[in-house]
Design a protein around this motif. Sequence first.
Motif, mmCIF file in Angstrom:
data_model
loop_
_atom_site.group_PDB
_atom_site.id
_atom_site.type_symbol
_atom_site.label_atom_id
_atom_site.label_comp_id
_atom_site.label_asym_id
_atom_site.label_seq_id
_atom_site.Cartn_x
_atom_site.Cartn_y
_atom_site.Cartn_z
ATOM 1 N N PHE A 257 -6.601 -3.772 0.906
ATOM 2 C CA PHE A 257 -6.920 -2.684 0.259
ATOM 3 C C PHE A 257 -6.004 -1.643 0.023
ATOM 4 N N GLY A 258 -5.852 -1.290 -1.487
ATOM 5 C CA GLY A 258 -4.421 -0.452 -1.620
ATOM 6 C C GLY A 258 -3.252 -1.565 -1.843
ATOM 7 N N GLY A 259 -3.560 -2.851 -2.351
ATOM 8 C CA GLY A 259 -2.337 -3.680 -2.505
ATOM 9 C C GLY A 259 -1.483 -3.559 -3.485
ATOM 10 N N THR A 260 -1.598 -2.537 -4.381
ATOM 11 C CA THR A 260 -0.450 -2.223 -5.455
ATOM 12 C C THR A 260 0.178 -1.103 -4.867
ATOM 13 N N GLY A 261 -0.032 -0.430 -3.539
ATOM 14 C CA GLY A 261 0.328 1.031 -3.407
ATOM 15 C C GLY A 261 1.789 0.807 -2.543
ATOM 16 N N ASP A 262 2.274 1.938 -2.451
ATOM 17 C CA ASP A 262 3.484 2.136 -1.783
ATOM 18 C C ASP A 262 3.897 1.341 -0.329
ATOM 19 N N LEU A 263 2.969 1.548 0.499
ATOM 20 C CA LEU A 263 3.008 0.648 1.814
ATOM 21 C C LEU A 263 2.966 -0.695 1.671
ATOM 22 N N ALA A 264 2.040 -1.224 0.869
ATOM 23 C CA ALA A 264 1.906 -2.561 0.541
ATOM 24 C C ALA A 264 2.944 -3.258 0.043
ATOM 25 N N ALA B 162 -7.219 -3.210 -5.769
ATOM 26 C CA ALA B 162 -7.091 -2.036 -6.121
ATOM 27 C C ALA B 162 -7.940 -1.880 -7.321
ATOM 28 N N ARG B 163 -7.712 -0.712 -7.921
ATOM 29 C CA ARG B 163 -8.490 -0.748 -9.091
ATOM 30 C C ARG B 163 -8.205 -1.397 -10.485
ATOM 31 N N ASP B 164 -6.497 -1.616 -10.479
ATOM 32 C CA ASP B 164 -6.029 -1.919 -11.599
ATOM 33 C C ASP B 164 -6.420 -3.425 -12.094
ATOM 34 N N PRO C 91 -9.596 -6.928 -8.505
ATOM 35 C CA PRO C 91 -9.816 -5.548 -8.887
ATOM 36 C C PRO C 91 -11.155 -4.980 -8.402
ATOM 37 N N VAL C 92 -11.042 -4.164 -7.563
ATOM 38 C CA VAL C 92 -12.435 -3.548 -6.943
ATOM 39 C C VAL C 92 -12.097 -1.853 -6.982
ATOM 40 N N ASP C 93 -13.137 -1.118 -7.253
ATOM 41 C CA ASP C 93 -12.985 0.141 -6.928
ATOM 42 C C ASP C 93 -13.759 0.479 -5.602
ATOM 43 N N ALA C 94 -13.154 0.919 -4.641
ATOM 44 C CA ALA C 94 -13.663 1.081 -3.348
ATOM 45 C C ALA C 94 -14.938 2.080 -3.411
ATOM 46 N N LEU C 95 -14.977 2.697 -4.344
ATOM 47 C CA LEU C 95 -15.992 3.765 -4.479
ATOM 48 C C LEU C 95 -17.453 3.297 -5.276
ATOM 49 N N LEU D 135 -6.751 -1.734 5.508
ATOM 50 C CA LEU D 135 -7.203 -0.596 4.693
ATOM 51 C C LEU D 135 -5.699 0.332 4.674
ATOM 52 N N SER D 136 -5.026 0.154 3.239
ATOM 53 C CA SER D 136 -3.562 0.664 3.331
ATOM 54 C C SER D 136 -4.012 1.579 1.892
ATOM 55 N N THR D 137 -5.218 2.607 2.018
ATOM 56 C CA THR D 137 -5.393 3.509 1.058
ATOM 57 C C THR D 137 -5.569 4.664 1.620
ATOM 58 N N ALA D 138 -5.964 5.797 0.997
ATOM 59 C CA ALA D 138 -6.191 7.171 1.578
ATOM 60 C C ALA D 138 -7.140 7.075 2.492
ATOM 61 N N LEU E 118 -6.636 0.090 10.349
ATOM 62 C CA LEU E 118 -6.525 1.307 9.805
ATOM 63 C C LEU E 118 -5.241 1.849 9.928
ATOM 64 N N GLU E 119 -4.952 2.398 8.820
ATOM 65 C CA GLU E 119 -3.559 2.986 8.630
ATOM 66 C C GLU E 119 -3.738 4.336 8.863
ATOM 67 N N LYS E 120 -2.633 4.975 9.638
ATOM 68 C CA LYS E 120 -2.363 6.454 10.144
ATOM 69 C C LYS E 120 -2.033 7.377 9.051
ATOM 70 N N PRO E 121 -2.115 8.505 9.071
ATOM 71 C CA PRO E 121 -2.801 9.372 10.112
ATOM 72 C C PRO E 121 -4.398 9.257 9.652
ATOM 73 N N SER F 227 9.241 9.756 -2.534
ATOM 74 C CA SER F 227 8.157 9.601 -3.668
ATOM 75 C C SER F 227 6.810 10.046 -3.054
ATOM 76 N N ARG F 228 6.660 10.729 -1.749
ATOM 77 C CA ARG F 228 5.305 10.863 -1.161
ATOM 78 C C ARG F 228 5.112 12.212 -0.927
ATOM 79 N N GLY F 229 5.850 13.256 -1.920
ATOM 80 C CA GLY F 229 5.585 14.443 -1.824
ATOM 81 C C GLY F 229 4.054 15.211 -1.739
ATOM 82 N N ASP F 230 3.379 14.525 -2.639
ATOM 83 C CA ASP F 230 1.845 14.923 -2.775
ATOM 84 C C ASP F 230 1.096 14.867 -1.440
ATOM 85 N N PHE F 231 1.417 13.566 -0.983
ATOM 86 C CA PHE F 231 0.694 13.243 0.377
ATOM 87 C C PHE F 231 1.367 14.243 1.397
ATOM 88 N N TYR F 232 2.559 14.184 1.537
ATOM 89 C CA TYR F 232 3.319 14.830 2.820
ATOM 90 C C TYR F 232 2.727 16.204 2.731
HETATM 91 N N1 NDP Z 1 3.704 4.689 2.220
HETATM 92 C C1 NDP Z 1 4.140 4.485 3.391
HETATM 93 O O1 NDP Z 1 5.244 4.625 3.768
HETATM 94 C C2 NDP Z 1 3.244 5.082 4.672
HETATM 95 C C3 NDP Z 1 1.866 4.926 4.284
HETATM 96 N N2 NDP Z 1 0.868 5.175 5.520
HETATM 97 C C4 NDP Z 1 -0.381 5.366 5.097
HETATM 98 O O2 NDP Z 1 -1.130 4.035 4.188
HETATM 99 C C5 NDP Z 1 -1.847 4.516 3.145
HETATM 100 C C6 NDP Z 1 -1.675 4.159 1.851
HETATM 101 O O3 NDP Z 1 -0.388 4.753 1.566
HETATM 102 P P1 NDP Z 1 0.462 4.573 0.333
HETATM 103 O O4 NDP Z 1 0.571 3.081 0.217
HETATM 104 O O5 NDP Z 1 1.689 5.369 0.242
HETATM 105 O O6 NDP Z 1 -0.412 4.998 -0.956
HETATM 106 P P2 NDP Z 1 -0.360 4.885 -2.593
HETATM 107 O O7 NDP Z 1 -0.809 6.183 -3.068
HETATM 108 O O8 NDP Z 1 0.963 4.382 -2.697
HETATM 109 O O9 NDP Z 1 -1.164 3.689 -2.706
HETATM 110 C C7 NDP Z 1 -2.766 3.673 -2.741
HETATM 111 C C8 NDP Z 1 -3.275 2.506 -3.031
HETATM 112 O O10 NDP Z 1 -4.773 2.928 -2.970
HETATM 113 C C9 NDP Z 1 -5.347 2.271 -4.096
HETATM 114 N N3 NDP Z 1 -6.583 3.044 -4.632
HETATM 115 C C10 NDP Z 1 -6.706 4.106 -4.767
HETATM 116 N N4 NDP Z 1 -7.980 4.463 -4.970
HETATM 117 C C11 NDP Z 1 -8.803 3.402 -4.806
HETATM 118 C C12 NDP Z 1 -10.079 3.086 -5.256
HETATM 119 N N5 NDP Z 1 -10.877 3.888 -5.287
HETATM 120 N N6 NDP Z 1 -10.339 1.975 -4.919
HETATM 121 C C13 NDP Z 1 -9.370 0.949 -4.639
HETATM 122 N N7 NDP Z 1 -8.260 1.183 -4.427
HETATM 123 C C14 NDP Z 1 -7.806 2.411 -4.631
HETATM 124 C C15 NDP Z 1 -4.283 2.420 -5.247
HETATM 125 O O11 NDP Z 1 -4.231 1.676 -6.401
HETATM 126 P P3 NDP Z 1 -5.051 2.075 -7.695
HETATM 127 O O12 NDP Z 1 -4.903 3.511 -7.825
HETATM 128 O O13 NDP Z 1 -4.569 1.285 -8.901
HETATM 129 O O14 NDP Z 1 -6.666 1.778 -7.314
HETATM 130 C C16 NDP Z 1 -3.102 1.836 -4.372
HETATM 131 O O15 NDP Z 1 -2.914 0.497 -4.353
HETATM 132 C C17 NDP Z 1 -2.285 5.963 3.356
HETATM 133 O O16 NDP Z 1 -3.286 6.130 4.315
HETATM 134 C C18 NDP Z 1 -0.524 6.461 3.998
HETATM 135 O O17 NDP Z 1 -1.113 7.589 4.818
HETATM 136 C C19 NDP Z 1 1.356 5.262 6.436
HETATM 137 C C20 NDP Z 1 2.424 5.017 7.090
HETATM 138 C C21 NDP Z 1 3.609 5.008 6.117
#
Ligand code: NDP
Length: 486
Positions: A12-19, A46-48, A87-91, A115-118, A143-146, A219-224
């Motif tokens: 989950f969060g497969g398109t995000g920064d950590l993934a 992810a939602r895409d 493609p899944v919206d977690a909510l 779970l690599s999402t917020a 579960l990712e931290k924090p 690029s993580r200013g918003d989170f940090y």
């Molecule tokens: N990046 C890092 O270096 C590190 C991150 N972490 C933790 O890992 C987690 C993820 O971080 P990071 O990858 O940076 O975050 P990003 O914001 O880069 O990625 C978030 C991901 O979640 C997806 N997402 C958001 N909302 C939904 C939703 N409603 N349903 C399904 N998917 C959703 C996004 O895709 P879309 O918006 O397309 O749905 C995206 O793939 C956080 O908890 C962070 O604290 C921990 C250590 C290091």
Amino acid sequence: MAPTRPLDLVIFGGTGDLAMRKLLPALYHLHCDALLAPDARIVGVARDELDDAGYRALSSEHARRFLGRDFRSEDWESFSTRLVYAPVDALQADSFAALTRRLDERADGPRVFYLSTAPGLFSAICRNLDAAGLIGADSRVVLEKPLGHDLASSRRINDEVGRHFGEEQIYRIDHYLGKEPVQNLLALRFGNALIEPLWRREWVRDVQITVAEQVGVESRGDFYDRVGAMRDMVQNHLLQLLCIVAMEPPASINPDAVRDEKLKILRALRPFTPGDVAARSVRGQYRAGASAGQPVPGYVDEPGIARESATETFVALKAEIDTWRWAGVPFFLRTGKRMQEKVAEIVINFRAVPHSIFGVPASPLHANRMVIRMQPEETVDLHLLAKQPGDVMQLQPVRLNLDFAEAFRSRRLEAYERLLMDVMRGNLTLFVRRDEQEAAWRWVEPILAGWEQSGERPKPYTAGTWGPSASSALLSRDGLCWHEEI
Ligand SMILES: NC(=O)C1=CN([C@@H]2O[C@H](COP(=O)(O)OP(=O)(O)OC[C@H]3O[C@@H](n4cnc5c(N)ncnc54)[C@H](OP(=O)(O)O)[C@@H]3O)[C@@H](O)[C@H]2O)C=CC1
Ligand SMILES: O=C1O[C@H](COP(=O)(O)O)[C@@H](O)[C@H](O)[C@H]1O
């Protein structure tokens, strides 16, 4: 190492920064080392509205960047056949049908949900997975931290996840525990008889744990800006390192044997009183300066950061552990962004000899020191005194150096590779149990509260330095200095 069983690893969060930055590169390396079962799949979520081809193309684009020279087109091609997307919206409960369809394609093997999402989405994800009937007895959740923002929110998330997964199915990740030198610290402490007798208050004067980064918030200013260094690094990574240094020998390497001992240390940490916060903690925030010879902006000028932000990018603490082994031994913890060097190390400063026979007074400066470096290189240095060659008895500091890269020429697994393997194999030893995590929150909360109540801003430090001068003062009050100041 034997390959994993066939399974589906759902990110989950497969398109995000950590993934993109860590998880897929780690899985690519495991694939190249033939450590993944031939038909193990990685399901990006992810939602895409992507299809498999779109997800593979997106991953490949990032992989070229994050894998650098390790990116080999042929290997990536074969790895990427494992990548599928849902493609899944977690909510949205009904959107989990897309994931069900993908998971129904496989009849055997466990499902691992990463779970690599917020963390705000963790409860909804678990609830919706359960409602869709996707959680089995051999499923696992990572579960990712924090995890949460404080003790109350971490309890809330743990309660909600715990309604759908048993504790033995929950893998709370702290990637520092996956680092090879951290596991080597266990080997050093508990595999060698000569260390243990010295590893206590009678012989150790102080311990310093530093995790310094050269990078800013990237690029993580918003989170940090909502989190800060205490929640991002101290509550998890630094306290876990402290536990590994300080814990009593566990009876075995069994997950709960190790985690029980870590928990005892977290519970024995002396709590900060309101008065201690000023005396035993320092928080800082970087101003413009230079990093690796290049000018860099101050924290508040980074993208995503509020102009008036009071978020700390640096923390130094004096921790004390109220046990027979450690009473009176200060443990100094320090972490920061935009510091002079990237270094992660544990320094054990031993006491000076009780009496010098060489005519010079025994000095703490020449006392033995063990430096366990996790980054950038993986080494253990033992600082000793030896006789300088010549006709007079003059002592000089020397180093016994163990360089793991030299000692073991085989490729070592990166932290996420090791931890992903452990999840896929079902080994919880290097993951954090709920009670540990809550004990860590319980200890950091009064410090966070003290900072907030003081109304003081974090102390400024210039980017590219070792943090605010108050950090040196924290040690000099005990007649000590940080390792790099010696
Ligand atoms: N990046 C890092 O270096 C590190 C991150 N972490 C933790 O890992 C987690 C993820 O971080 P990071 O990858 O940076 O975050 P990003 O914001 O880069 O990625 C978030 C991901 O979640 C997806 N997402 C958001 N909302 C939904 C939703 N409603 N349903 C399904 N998917 C959703 C996004 O895709 P879309 O918006 O397309 O749905 C995206 O793939 C956080 O908890 C962070 O604290 C921990 C250590 C290091
Ligand atoms: O968890 C995190 O760790 C990284 C530092 O990890 P390292 O392995 O590169 O030392 C840190 O940059 C990030 O802010 C934090 O979330």
